[in-house]
Design a protein around this motif. Structure first.
Motif, PDB file in Angstrom:
ATOM      1  N   ALA A  13      83.191 -14.627 -13.658  1.00  0.00           N
ATOM      2  CA  ALA A  13      83.630 -15.517 -12.912  1.00  0.00           C
ATOM      3  C   ALA A  13      84.907 -15.039 -12.064  1.00  0.00           C
ATOM      4  O   ALA A  13      85.128 -15.522 -10.744  1.00  0.00           O
ATOM      5  CB  ALA A  13      84.201 -16.799 -13.608  1.00  0.00           C
ATOM      6  N   ALA A  14      85.666 -14.295 -12.646  1.00  0.00           N
ATOM      7  CA  ALA A  14      87.036 -13.640 -12.082  1.00  0.00           C
ATOM      8  C   ALA A  14      86.304 -12.669 -10.575  1.00  0.00           C
ATOM      9  O   ALA A  14      86.951 -12.918  -9.711  1.00  0.00           O
ATOM     10  CB  ALA A  14      87.739 -12.680 -12.808  1.00  0.00           C
ATOM     11  N   ILE A  15      85.552 -11.958 -11.067  1.00  0.00           N
ATOM     12  CA  ILE A  15      84.952 -11.100  -9.984  1.00  0.00           C
ATOM     13  C   ILE A  15      84.230 -12.128  -8.856  1.00  0.00           C
ATOM     14  O   ILE A  15      84.453 -11.767  -7.477  1.00  0.00           O
ATOM     15  CB  ILE A  15      83.913 -10.141 -10.513  1.00  0.00           C
ATOM     16  N   VAL A  16      83.413 -12.919  -9.098  1.00  0.00           N
ATOM     17  CA  VAL A  16      83.020 -14.014  -8.095  1.00  0.00           C
ATOM     18  C   VAL A  16      84.148 -14.782  -7.278  1.00  0.00           C
ATOM     19  O   VAL A  16      84.036 -14.722  -6.236  1.00  0.00           O
ATOM     20  CB  VAL A  16      82.014 -14.973  -8.933  1.00  0.00           C
ATOM     21  N   GLY A  17      84.869 -14.876  -8.118  1.00  0.00           N
ATOM     22  CA  GLY A  17      86.007 -15.691  -7.507  1.00  0.00           C
ATOM     23  C   GLY A  17      86.959 -14.970  -6.530  1.00  0.00           C
ATOM     24  O   GLY A  17      87.388 -15.164  -5.366  1.00  0.00           O
ATOM     25  N   LEU A  18      87.119 -13.617  -6.797  1.00  0.00           N
ATOM     26  CA  LEU A  18      87.790 -12.629  -5.876  1.00  0.00           C
ATOM     27  C   LEU A  18      87.121 -12.152  -4.774  1.00  0.00           C
ATOM     28  O   LEU A  18      87.513 -12.112  -3.664  1.00  0.00           O
ATOM     29  CB  LEU A  18      87.875 -11.442  -6.754  1.00  0.00           C
ATOM     30  N   ILE A  19      85.807 -12.135  -4.986  1.00  0.00           N
ATOM     31  CA  ILE A  19      84.809 -11.780  -3.858  1.00  0.00           C
ATOM     32  C   ILE A  19      85.019 -13.052  -2.722  1.00  0.00           C
ATOM     33  O   ILE A  19      84.881 -12.878  -1.670  1.00  0.00           O
ATOM     34  CB  ILE A  19      83.519 -11.463  -4.307  1.00  0.00           C
ATOM     35  N   TYR A  20      84.901 -14.297  -3.347  1.00  0.00           N
ATOM     36  CA  TYR A  20      85.161 -15.404  -2.464  1.00  0.00           C
ATOM     37  C   TYR A  20      86.321 -15.336  -1.576  1.00  0.00           C
ATOM     38  O   TYR A  20      86.425 -15.615  -0.385  1.00  0.00           O
ATOM     39  CB  TYR A  20      84.930 -16.554  -3.267  1.00  0.00           C
ATOM     40  N   LEU A  21      87.628 -15.374  -2.341  1.00  0.00           N
ATOM     41  CA  LEU A  21      88.652 -15.085  -1.785  1.00  0.00           C
ATOM     42  C   LEU A  21      88.755 -14.097  -0.521  1.00  0.00           C
ATOM     43  O   LEU A  21      89.326 -14.218   0.450  1.00  0.00           O
ATOM     44  CB  LEU A  21      89.870 -15.050  -2.692  1.00  0.00           C
ATOM     45  N   MET A  22      88.203 -12.850  -0.958  1.00  0.00           N
ATOM     46  CA  MET A  22      88.228 -11.715   0.036  1.00  0.00           C
ATOM     47  C   MET A  22      87.498 -12.229   1.087  1.00  0.00           C
ATOM     48  O   MET A  22      87.816 -11.740   2.168  1.00  0.00           O
ATOM     49  CB  MET A  22      87.749 -10.394  -0.857  1.00  0.00           C
ATOM     50  N   THR A  23      86.446 -12.791   0.940  1.00  0.00           N
ATOM     51  CA  THR A  23      85.529 -13.132   2.239  1.00  0.00           C
ATOM     52  C   THR A  23      86.154 -14.286   3.133  1.00  0.00           C
ATOM     53  O   THR A  23      86.300 -14.209   4.388  1.00  0.00           O
ATOM     54  CB  THR A  23      84.207 -13.577   1.585  1.00  0.00           C
ATOM     55  N   LYS A  24      86.972 -15.199   2.347  1.00  0.00           N
ATOM     56  CA  LYS A  24      87.637 -16.223   3.092  1.00  0.00           C
ATOM     57  C   LYS A  24      88.857 -15.741   4.039  1.00  0.00           C
ATOM     58  O   LYS A  24      89.054 -16.178   4.724  1.00  0.00           O
ATOM     59  CB  LYS A  24      88.119 -17.308   1.961  1.00  0.00           C
ATOM     60  N   PHE A  25      89.380 -14.703   3.290  1.00  0.00           N
ATOM     61  CA  PHE A  25      90.562 -14.020   4.119  1.00  0.00           C
ATOM     62  C   PHE A  25      90.335 -12.950   4.755  1.00  0.00           C
ATOM     63  O   PHE A  25      91.091 -12.230   5.446  1.00  0.00           O
ATOM     64  CB  PHE A  25      91.708 -13.906   3.011  1.00  0.00           C
ATOM     65  N   ALA A  26      89.021 -12.568   4.956  1.00  0.00           N
ATOM     66  CA  ALA A  26      88.602 -11.382   5.624  1.00  0.00           C
ATOM     67  C   ALA A  26      89.082 -11.476   7.348  1.00  0.00           C
ATOM     68  O   ALA A  26      89.100 -10.376   7.740  1.00  0.00           O
ATOM     69  CB  ALA A  26      87.090 -11.096   5.695  1.00  0.00           C
ATOM     70  N   LEU A  27      89.192 -12.665   7.726  1.00  0.00           N
ATOM     71  CA  LEU A  27      89.648 -12.644   9.245  1.00  0.00           C
ATOM     72  C   LEU A  27      90.999 -12.623   9.353  1.00  0.00           C
ATOM     73  O   LEU A  27      91.464 -13.052  10.620  1.00  0.00           O
ATOM     74  CB  LEU A  27      88.893 -13.825   9.896  1.00  0.00           C
ATOM     75  N   VAL A  28      91.910 -12.516   8.384  1.00  0.00           N
ATOM     76  CA  VAL A  28      93.340 -12.314   8.493  1.00  0.00           C
ATOM     77  C   VAL A  28      93.703 -11.387   9.443  1.00  0.00           C
ATOM     78  O   VAL A  28      94.457 -11.635  10.476  1.00  0.00           O
ATOM     79  CB  VAL A  28      94.061 -12.219   7.340  1.00  0.00           C
ATOM     80  N   SER A  29      93.276 -10.173   9.486  1.00  0.00           N
ATOM     81  CA  SER A  29      93.633  -9.087  10.570  1.00  0.00           C
ATOM     82  C   SER A  29      93.285  -9.698  12.007  1.00  0.00           C
ATOM     83  O   SER A  29      94.111  -9.301  12.781  1.00  0.00           O
ATOM     84  CB  SER A  29      93.030  -7.847  10.445  1.00  0.00           C
ATOM     85  N   PRO A  30      91.950  -9.923  12.312  1.00  0.00           N
ATOM     86  CA  PRO A  30      91.707 -10.423  13.560  1.00  0.00           C
ATOM     87  C   PRO A  30      92.632 -11.643  14.123  1.00  0.00           C
ATOM     88  O   PRO A  30      93.132 -11.734  15.186  1.00  0.00           O
ATOM     89  CB  PRO A  30      90.421 -10.833  13.681  1.00  0.00           C
ATOM     90  N   VAL A  31      92.879 -12.645  12.977  1.00  0.00           N
ATOM     91  CA  VAL A  31      93.717 -14.008  13.282  1.00  0.00           C
ATOM     92  C   VAL A  31      95.271 -13.263  13.713  1.00  0.00           C
ATOM     93  O   VAL A  31      95.765 -13.763  14.850  1.00  0.00           O
ATOM     94  CB  VAL A  31      93.835 -14.510  12.382  1.00  0.00           C
ATOM     95  N   LEU A  32      95.848 -12.351  13.178  1.00  0.00           N
ATOM     96  CA  LEU A  32      97.074 -12.036  13.318  1.00  0.00           C
ATOM     97  C   LEU A  32      97.142 -10.851  14.775  1.00  0.00           C
ATOM     98  O   LEU A  32      97.967 -11.285  15.727  1.00  0.00           O
ATOM     99  CB  LEU A  32      97.537 -10.731  12.371  1.00  0.00           C
ATOM    100  N   LEU A  56      78.903 -17.380   3.040  1.00  0.00           N
ATOM    101  CA  LEU A  56      77.915 -16.487   2.474  1.00  0.00           C
ATOM    102  C   LEU A  56      77.396 -15.526   3.594  1.00  0.00           C
ATOM    103  O   LEU A  56      77.409 -14.273   3.277  1.00  0.00           O
ATOM    104  CB  LEU A  56      76.959 -17.452   1.798  1.00  0.00           C
ATOM    105  N   ARG A  57      77.382 -15.983   4.651  1.00  0.00           N
ATOM    106  CA  ARG A  57      76.694 -15.194   5.743  1.00  0.00           C
ATOM    107  C   ARG A  57      77.745 -14.122   6.072  1.00  0.00           C
ATOM    108  O   ARG A  57      77.560 -12.874   6.214  1.00  0.00           O
ATOM    109  CB  ARG A  57      76.502 -15.994   6.845  1.00  0.00           C
ATOM    110  N   LEU A  58      79.000 -14.427   6.061  1.00  0.00           N
ATOM    111  CA  LEU A  58      79.921 -13.356   6.320  1.00  0.00           C
ATOM    112  C   LEU A  58      80.130 -12.256   5.259  1.00  0.00           C
ATOM    113  O   LEU A  58      79.952 -11.179   5.597  1.00  0.00           O
ATOM    114  CB  LEU A  58      81.378 -13.835   6.426  1.00  0.00           C
TER     115      LEU A  58
END
Length: 135
Positions: A13-32, A56-58
């Motif tokens: 569950a922790a690994i799935v949650g971490l992957i989910y958060l990493m995917t959701k925040f993957a666009l932070v660099s382009p946003v900055l 999921l697609r990302l």
């Protein structure tokens, strides 16, 4: 004091949650960089908004890029390792280190370019026109 089965489930569950958060925040660099957002909390919020409905697609897109790059890097590293082995242990160590550094730099450029393209697509921005040539 948790049973091994419960511990394994918590780990998954922790690994799935971490992957989910990493995917959701993957666009932070382009946003900055593209949106010129300087507030880190606002950048996190904007990344979360852009990835809404596309997580999921990302994730699959990034996973496929990483998989293809990993295969290419393994092949290049093996070939370079064979070539640098001809120069002895020190030459192989230095050569393999240089190849690894170049491959990591290529990975960083590739993933940032891909994420910038994803940002542009999800944000709905039109590509900027190329600058006029200097005459």
């Amino acid at each position: 004091a948790v049973s091994p089965a419960a511990g394994a489930l918590l780990l998954i569950a922790a690994i799935v949650g971490l992957i989910y958060l990493m995917t959701k925040f993957a666009l932070v660099s382009p946003v900055l960089m593209i949106d010129r957002q300087r507030n880190p909390v606002a950048a996190l919020r904007r990344s979360w908004q852009l990835t809404r409905g596309n997580s999921l697609r990302l994730f699959l897109f990034i996973f496929l890029i990483a998989l293809a790059v990993m295969v290419a890097f393994i092949v290049v590293s093996m070939i370079a390792g064979l070539i640098f082995a001809l120069f002895g242990p020190e030459g192989a160590l230095i050569g393999n280190g240089l190849v690894a550094a170049l491959l990591n730099a290529a990975w960083a450029v590739l993933i940032l370019a891909a994420l910038a393209a994803v940002h542009r697509q999800l944000a709905g921005a039109e590509p900027a026109a190329p600058p006029a040539p200097i005459e």
